[in-house]
Design a protein around this motif. Structure first.
Motif, PDB file in Angstrom:
ATOM      1  N   ALA A  41       0.881  -1.292   0.128  1.00  0.00           N
ATOM      2  CA  ALA A  41       0.001   0.077   0.096  1.00  0.00           C
ATOM      3  C   ALA A  41       0.727   1.274  -0.029  1.00  0.00           C
ATOM      4  CB  ALA A  41      -0.924  -0.143   1.217  1.00  0.00           C
ATOM      5  N   ASP A  42       2.069   1.059   0.585  1.00  0.00           N
ATOM      6  CA  ASP A  42       2.935   2.359   0.439  1.00  0.00           C
ATOM      7  C   ASP A  42       3.590   2.608  -0.911  1.00  0.00           C
ATOM      8  OD1 ASP A  42       2.549   2.582   3.128  1.00  0.00           O
ATOM      9  OD2 ASP A  42       4.024   1.494   3.623  1.00  0.00           O
ATOM     10  N   ALA A  43       3.533   1.684  -1.728  1.00  0.00           N
ATOM     11  CA  ALA A  43       4.102   1.852  -3.285  1.00  0.00           C
ATOM     12  C   ALA A  43       3.262   2.578  -4.103  1.00  0.00           C
ATOM     13  CB  ALA A  43       4.405   0.421  -3.776  1.00  0.00           C
ATOM     14  N   PRO A  44       3.506   3.189  -4.942  1.00  0.00           N
ATOM     15  CA  PRO A  44       2.882   4.081  -6.006  1.00  0.00           C
ATOM     16  C   PRO A  44       1.787   3.231  -6.772  1.00  0.00           C
ATOM     17  CG  PRO A  44       5.155   4.089  -6.738  1.00  0.00           C
ATOM     18  CD  PRO A  44       5.084   3.477  -5.400  1.00  0.00           C
ATOM     19  N   GLU A  45       0.852   3.842  -7.128  1.00  0.00           N
ATOM     20  CA  GLU A  45       0.035   3.126  -8.235  1.00  0.00           C
ATOM     21  C   GLU A  45       0.893   2.974  -9.450  1.00  0.00           C
ATOM     22  OE1 GLU A  45      -3.596   5.220  -9.127  1.00  0.00           O
ATOM     23  OE2 GLU A  45      -4.653   4.750  -7.272  1.00  0.00           O
ATOM     24  N   MET A  46       0.478   1.851 -10.226  1.00  0.00           N
ATOM     25  CA  MET A  46       1.076   1.438 -11.490  1.00  0.00           C
ATOM     26  C   MET A  46       0.028   1.429 -12.642  1.00  0.00           C
ATOM     27  SD  MET A  46       3.981  -1.143 -10.325  1.00  0.00           S
ATOM     28  CE  MET A  46       4.837  -0.681 -11.611  1.00  0.00           C
ATOM     29  N   SER A  47       0.538   1.876 -13.783  1.00  0.00           N
ATOM     30  CA  SER A  47      -0.285   1.958 -15.001  1.00  0.00           C
ATOM     31  C   SER A  47       0.461   1.045 -15.992  1.00  0.00           C
ATOM     32  CB  SER A  47      -0.363   3.283 -15.466  1.00  0.00           C
ATOM     33  OG  SER A  47       0.866   3.597 -15.973  1.00  0.00           O
ATOM     34  N   ARG A  48      -0.584   0.935 -17.153  1.00  0.00           N
ATOM     35  CA  ARG A  48       0.300   0.027 -18.237  1.00  0.00           C
ATOM     36  C   ARG A  48       1.523   0.566 -18.639  1.00  0.00           C
ATOM     37  NH1 ARG A  48       0.700   0.177 -23.812  1.00  0.00           N
ATOM     38  NH2 ARG A  48       0.176  -1.781 -24.665  1.00  0.00           N
ATOM     39  N   ALA A  49       1.744   1.963 -18.609  1.00  0.00           N
ATOM     40  CA  ALA A  49       3.165   2.388 -19.054  1.00  0.00           C
ATOM     41  C   ALA A  49       4.398   2.092 -17.974  1.00  0.00           C
ATOM     42  CB  ALA A  49       3.057   3.877 -18.975  1.00  0.00           C
ATOM     43  N   ASP A  50       3.959   1.971 -16.783  1.00  0.00           N
ATOM     44  CA  ASP A  50       4.839   1.323 -15.875  1.00  0.00           C
ATOM     45  C   ASP A  50       5.439  -0.038 -15.803  1.00  0.00           C
ATOM     46  OD1 ASP A  50       4.930   3.786 -14.505  1.00  0.00           O
ATOM     47  OD2 ASP A  50       2.923   3.325 -13.546  1.00  0.00           O
TER      48      ASP A  50
END
Length: 164
Positions: A41-50
């Protein structure tokens, strides 16, 4: 007699099909766009680009999934071979998934948290485990329903990876 013959033909055809070979409309299509939290939960959100970059397998799993326990040792083997595995933790809680990974090991380079099936629905996931092979450009090359093992890896995924 005609009904009996029709049933026999249907049964014969059905027995020759691989139950794990469920076609996906997404084969040769881009991985859907998404924005998901990570299991941490402390890690950033991720997207397809990530996640697009080197080829990877996207493995749908849950702490509630009995077949996921069966395939997990093989995923740990793939990790030792430096195969990039992104986990999609599906319909789970963070606490249960984290405890499950602490007990069985963590083969994933990244774990996306899909508690509400946002990405799973876009991928057409019907159960766990399911594993997708994604090319470096983000194209979905394969989908396997069921536990990953050496036969599936060597006969299906590895040749596709070498060809991409």
């Amino acid at each position: 007699i005609i009904l009996f013959a029709a049933i026999a033909v249907a049964l014969a055809v059905g027995l020759t099909r691989d139950p794990n070979a469920i076609p996906s409309a997404l084969i040769d299509s881009p991985l859907p766009e998404f924005s998901l939290e990570q299991l941490d939960a402390d890690a950033p959100e991720m997207s397809r680009a990530d996640v697009v970059g080197p080829p990877f397998i996207l493995n749908v799993f849950g702490s509630w999934c009995a077949a996921c326990v069966v395939e997990h040792p093989y995923l740990m083997t793939l990790k030792q071979q430096n195969i990039r595995i992104i986990g999609l933790n599906w319909r789970d809680t963070r606490a249960d998934a984290s405890a499950w990974l602490a007990r069985h090991g963590d083969p994933y380079t990244t774990i996306l948290f899909d508690q509400h099936s946002d990405l799973a629905i876009e991928l057409g996931v019907t159960g766990a485990p399911e594993t997708f092979l994604v090319a470096g450009d983000g194209t979905i090359l394969l989908k396997h329903v069921g536990a990953m093992d050496s036969k599936v890896w060597n006969d299906v995924f590895l040749p596709a990876m070498e060809g991409s």
